[in-house]
Design a protein around this motif. Structure first.
Motif, PDB file in Angstrom:
ATOM      1  N   CYS A 158       0.695  -1.360  -0.053  1.00 23.69           N
ATOM      2  CA  CYS A 158      -0.105   0.023   0.016  1.00 23.69           C
ATOM      3  C   CYS A 158       0.796   1.374  -0.100  1.00 23.69           C
ATOM      4  CB  CYS A 158      -1.157   0.105   1.348  1.00 23.69           C
ATOM      5  SG  CYS A 158      -2.011   1.482   1.250  1.00 23.69           S
ATOM      6  N   ARG A 159       0.530   2.011  -1.228  1.00 20.72           N
ATOM      7  CA  ARG A 159       1.352   3.419  -1.011  1.00 20.72           C
ATOM      8  C   ARG A 159       0.433   4.574  -0.662  1.00 20.72           C
ATOM      9  NH1 ARG A 159       4.435   0.683  -0.760  1.00 20.72           N
ATOM     10  NH2 ARG A 159       6.216   0.153  -2.124  1.00 20.72           N
ATOM     11  N   ARG A 160      -0.771   4.301   0.143  1.00 21.29           N
ATOM     12  CA  ARG A 160      -1.544   5.346   0.724  1.00 21.29           C
ATOM     13  C   ARG A 160      -2.019   6.375  -0.359  1.00 21.29           C
ATOM     14  NH1 ARG A 160       0.553   1.936   3.528  1.00 21.29           N
ATOM     15  NH2 ARG A 160       1.496   2.342   5.655  1.00 21.29           N
ATOM     16  N   TYR A 161      -2.526   5.710  -1.458  1.00 22.71           N
ATOM     17  CA  TYR A 161      -2.942   6.620  -2.640  1.00 22.71           C
ATOM     18  C   TYR A 161      -4.383   7.117  -2.505  1.00 22.71           C
ATOM     19  CZ  TYR A 161       0.782   4.834  -5.662  1.00 22.71           C
ATOM     20  OH  TYR A 161       2.200   4.469  -6.215  1.00 22.71           O
ATOM     21  N   GLY A 162      -5.074   6.304  -1.507  1.00 22.38           N
ATOM     22  CA  GLY A 162      -6.222   6.811  -1.288  1.00 22.38           C
ATOM     23  C   GLY A 162      -7.350   6.396  -2.137  1.00 22.38           C
ATOM     24  N   CYS A 197      -8.846   3.647  -2.770  1.00 20.74           N
ATOM     25  CA  CYS A 197      -9.606   2.599  -2.082  1.00 20.74           C
ATOM     26  C   CYS A 197     -10.779   3.616  -1.211  1.00 20.74           C
ATOM     27  CB  CYS A 197      -9.075   1.686  -1.315  1.00 20.74           C
ATOM     28  SG  CYS A 197      -8.105   2.455  -0.167  1.00 20.74           S
ATOM     29  N   CYS A 205      -7.410  -0.971  -6.758  1.00 21.68           N
ATOM     30  CA  CYS A 205      -5.899  -0.580  -6.033  1.00 21.68           C
ATOM     31  C   CYS A 205      -4.867  -0.713  -6.958  1.00 21.68           C
ATOM     32  CB  CYS A 205      -5.766  -1.257  -5.022  1.00 21.68           C
ATOM     33  SG  CYS A 205      -4.267  -1.200  -3.945  1.00 21.68           S
ATOM     34  N   ILE A 244      -5.000  -5.110  -1.594  1.00 17.70           N
ATOM     35  CA  ILE A 244      -6.252  -5.366  -1.024  1.00 17.70           C
ATOM     36  C   ILE A 244      -6.728  -6.874  -1.313  1.00 17.70           C
ATOM     37  CG2 ILE A 244      -8.760  -4.768  -0.288  1.00 17.70           C
ATOM     38  CD1 ILE A 244      -8.112  -1.882  -1.737  1.00 17.70           C
TER      39      ILE A 244
END
Ligand code: SF4
Length: 62
Positions: free
Chosen positions: A8-12, A14, A51, A56
């Protein structure tokens, strides 16, 4: 449902796709529901597809 924190790269994305299941915490971490309600399964699947890091995983119970 689980999220691989190493991927996870915290792109947001999702969060945008399924705001009832995911949210960004104030410290920049990703929070999500481990146990997806039956009524939210489609949103969870959409988040899995969205994602870019394939982070996920949805473990469906039958
Ligand atoms: S879309 Fe994927 S990479 Fe982005 S925050 Fe969500 S789980 Fe992490």
């Amino acid at each position: 449902m689980s999220v691989d924190n190493d991927r996870c790269r915290r792109y947001g994305i999702c969060v945008a796709e399924a705001p009832t299941l995911f949210r960004m915490s104030t410290d920049g971490g990703l929070r999500y529901l481990r146990s997806v309600p039956a009524t939210e399964i489609e949103q969870a699947k959409a988040a899995v597809r969205s994602c870019p890091m394939l982070a996920i995983a949805l473990n469906e119970r039958r």
